[in-house]
Design an enzyme around this catalytic site. Structure first.
Site, short mmCIF file in Angstrom:
data_model
loop_
_atom_site.label_atom_id
_atom_site.label_comp_id
_atom_site.label_asym_id
_atom_site.label_seq_id
_atom_site.Cartn_x
_atom_site.Cartn_y
_atom_site.Cartn_z
N TYR A 105 -2.97 -1.23 10.19
CA TYR A 105 -2.86 -1.49 8.74
C TYR A 105 -1.46 -1.10 8.24
O TYR A 105 -0.80 -1.87 7.54
CB TYR A 105 -3.95 -0.69 8.02
CG TYR A 105 -3.94 -0.86 6.52
CD1 TYR A 105 -4.56 -1.94 5.91
CD2 TYR A 105 -3.32 0.09 5.69
CE1 TYR A 105 -4.55 -2.08 4.53
CE2 TYR A 105 -3.32 -0.04 4.31
CZ TYR A 105 -3.94 -1.14 3.73
OH TYR A 105 -3.94 -1.28 2.36
N SER B 22 0.86 -1.18 0.00
CA SER B 22 0.00 0.00 0.00
C SER B 22 0.90 1.23 0.00
O SER B 22 2.10 1.13 0.34
CB SER B 22 -0.85 -0.03 1.28
OG SER B 22 -1.59 1.16 1.42
N1 LIG Z 1 -8.31 0.02 -2.46
C1 LIG Z 1 -7.19 0.71 -2.28
O1 LIG Z 1 -7.15 1.93 -2.55
C2 LIG Z 1 -5.94 0.04 -1.79
C3 LIG Z 1 -4.82 0.86 -1.56
C4 LIG Z 1 -3.64 0.27 -1.13
C5 LIG Z 1 -3.59 -1.10 -0.93
N2 LIG Z 1 -4.69 -1.88 -1.14
C6 LIG Z 1 -4.56 -3.32 -0.92
O2 LIG Z 1 -5.12 -4.03 -2.01
C7 LIG Z 1 -5.67 -5.26 -1.56
C8 LIG Z 1 -7.13 -5.36 -1.99
O3 LIG Z 1 -7.84 -4.31 -1.36
P1 LIG Z 1 -9.34 -3.89 -1.74
O4 LIG Z 1 -9.38 -2.41 -1.71
O5 LIG Z 1 -9.77 -4.64 -2.94
O6 LIG Z 1 -10.12 -4.43 -0.44
P2 LIG Z 1 -11.64 -4.92 -0.27
O7 LIG Z 1 -12.50 -4.25 -1.29
O8 LIG Z 1 -11.97 -4.74 1.16
O9 LIG Z 1 -11.57 -6.48 -0.65
C9 LIG Z 1 -10.76 -7.32 0.13
C10 LIG Z 1 -10.86 -8.73 -0.39
O10 LIG Z 1 -10.07 -9.57 0.46
C11 LIG Z 1 -10.88 -10.65 0.92
N3 LIG Z 1 -10.42 -11.06 2.24
C12 LIG Z 1 -10.37 -10.33 3.37
N4 LIG Z 1 -9.93 -11.08 4.39
C13 LIG Z 1 -9.70 -12.32 3.89
C14 LIG Z 1 -9.25 -13.54 4.44
N5 LIG Z 1 -8.95 -13.63 5.75
N6 LIG Z 1 -9.13 -14.61 3.65
C15 LIG Z 1 -9.44 -14.53 2.33
N7 LIG Z 1 -9.88 -13.42 1.75
C16 LIG Z 1 -10.01 -12.32 2.52
C17 LIG Z 1 -12.30 -10.09 0.90
O11 LIG Z 1 -13.28 -11.09 0.74
P3 LIG Z 1 -14.07 -11.86 1.94
O12 LIG Z 1 -14.65 -10.79 2.80
O13 LIG Z 1 -15.05 -12.69 1.17
O14 LIG Z 1 -13.04 -12.68 2.61
C18 LIG Z 1 -12.27 -9.26 -0.37
O15 LIG Z 1 -12.50 -10.09 -1.49
C19 LIG Z 1 -5.48 -5.29 -0.05
O16 LIG Z 1 -4.32 -6.00 0.27
C20 LIG Z 1 -5.30 -3.82 0.30
O17 LIG Z 1 -4.59 -3.63 1.48
C21 LIG Z 1 -5.87 -1.34 -1.56
#
Ligand SMILES: NC(=O)c1ccc[n+]([C@@H]2O[C@H](COP(=O)([O-])OP(=O)(O)OC[C@H]3O[C@@H](n4cnc5c(N)ncnc54)[C@H](OP(=O)(O)O)[C@@H]3O)[C@@H](O)[C@H]2O)c1
Length: 240
Positions: free
Chosen positions: A159, A146
């Site tokens: 986080y 991130s």
């Molecule tokens: N969005 C951003 O701007 C952003 C920025 C920097 C970094 N990131 C990183 O990018 C990645 C994806 O983020 P996102 O924004 O797409 O988040 P999100 O919309 O909250 O989706 C997270 C995904 O991870 C799954 N998940 C959570 N805990 C889990 C577990 N214990 N086992 C298996 N699956 C799990 C969730 O599904 P379930 O609830 O079905 O498990 C969901 O499919 C993350 O690592 C996040 O830190 C995102």
């Protein structure tokens, strides 16, 4: 089946993605499948996984797995490695964020949950899938970090701690892999997902949708190779 289509199937990359039920993971599934590769994905939500199986059928393979549960990851890896062999790419994408709060206001339980998923979950996946990749001396591991793995802000300390740790874990892993393999840390950018809405509130809507993001991020991810080992990368945001 013609020789050509058989060769195309043989040439498919196998891409393992954690966290495919929502957000970036869900958008990557469609985009990677559109590129003709095979996606093996997991998320915790049984309902989300059932929907994915209906929307994106074989050869793609989706399973309800909690990456924080080492035994679940072990069983998942054992089944998938037996069917598909070692993945060509692992996208360690699954993640959670703490509710906005100062560090001293966050319960032990919530702190542990963020560590268990974002840090130990990544290690669990590596523990059970990477030995088969090492045996073949081929494959790329992308650990989702991130901007908050390279900088910090108030109210997201747990986080930030996990994402800084993912950067360090990845740099160390990169030194352990045999030639022919790569491990990279990826800052995906800022994208309008459930996670962003949790920490940014209404202003999240000003950012790219996961589908827009995946259009430029997926080709970038599929091109990663040995020369990228140990790099701390940022995904293109579509304007690059
Ligand atoms: N969005 C951003 O701007 C952003 C920025 C920097 C970094 N990131 C990183 O990018 C990645 C994806 O983020 P996102 O924004 O797409 O988040 P999100 O919309 O909250 O989706 C997270 C995904 O991870 C799954 N998940 C959570 N805990 C889990 C577990 N214990 N086992 C298996 N699956 C799990 C969730 O599904 P379930 O609830 O079905 O498990 C969901 O499919 C993350 O690592 C996040 O830190 C995102």
């Amino acid at each position: 089946m013609s020789g050509g289509s058989r060769n195309q199937i043989m040439a498919r990359k196998v891409v393992l993605i954690t966290g495919v039920t929502r957000g970036l993971g869900r958008a990557m599934v469609d985009e990677i499948a559109r590129h003709g590769e095979t996606v093996l994905g997991c998320g915790r939500s049984e309902k989300g996984i059932r929907q994915l199986r209906q929307q994106v059928g074989p050869p793609h393979d989706f399973t309800a797995v909690d990456v924080a549960a080492d035994g679940e990851v072990k069983a998942w890896a054992s089944r998938l490695l037996g069917i598909y062999g070692p993945p060509d790419i692992i996208l360690n994408n699954a993640g959670v964020i703490n509710r906005n709060a100062r560090l001293w206001e966050i319960s032990e339980q919530e702190f542990s949950q963020v560590i268990d998923v974002n840090l130990k979950g990544v290690a669990n996946v590596i523990r059970h899938f990477v030995p088969a990749m090492v045996a073949r001396r081929r494959g790329v591991i992308v650990n989702f970090s991130s901007g908050w793995g390279r900088s910090a802000d108030a109210e997201v300390a747990p986080y930030c701690a996990t994402k800084w740790a993912v950067e360090g874990l990845t740099l160390a892993l990169a030194k352990e892999l045999p030639s022919g393999m790569a491990a990279v840390a990826l800052n995906p950018g800022v994208i309008n997902t459930d996670m962003l809405r949790s920490c940014f509130g209404g202003s999240a809507s000003g950012y790219l949708t996961p589908e827009e993001w995946a259009k430029s991020a997926v080709p970038f991810l599929l091109k990663l190779g040995v020369g990228d080992n140990g790099r701390q990368l940022t995904a293109p945001d579509g304007s690059d």
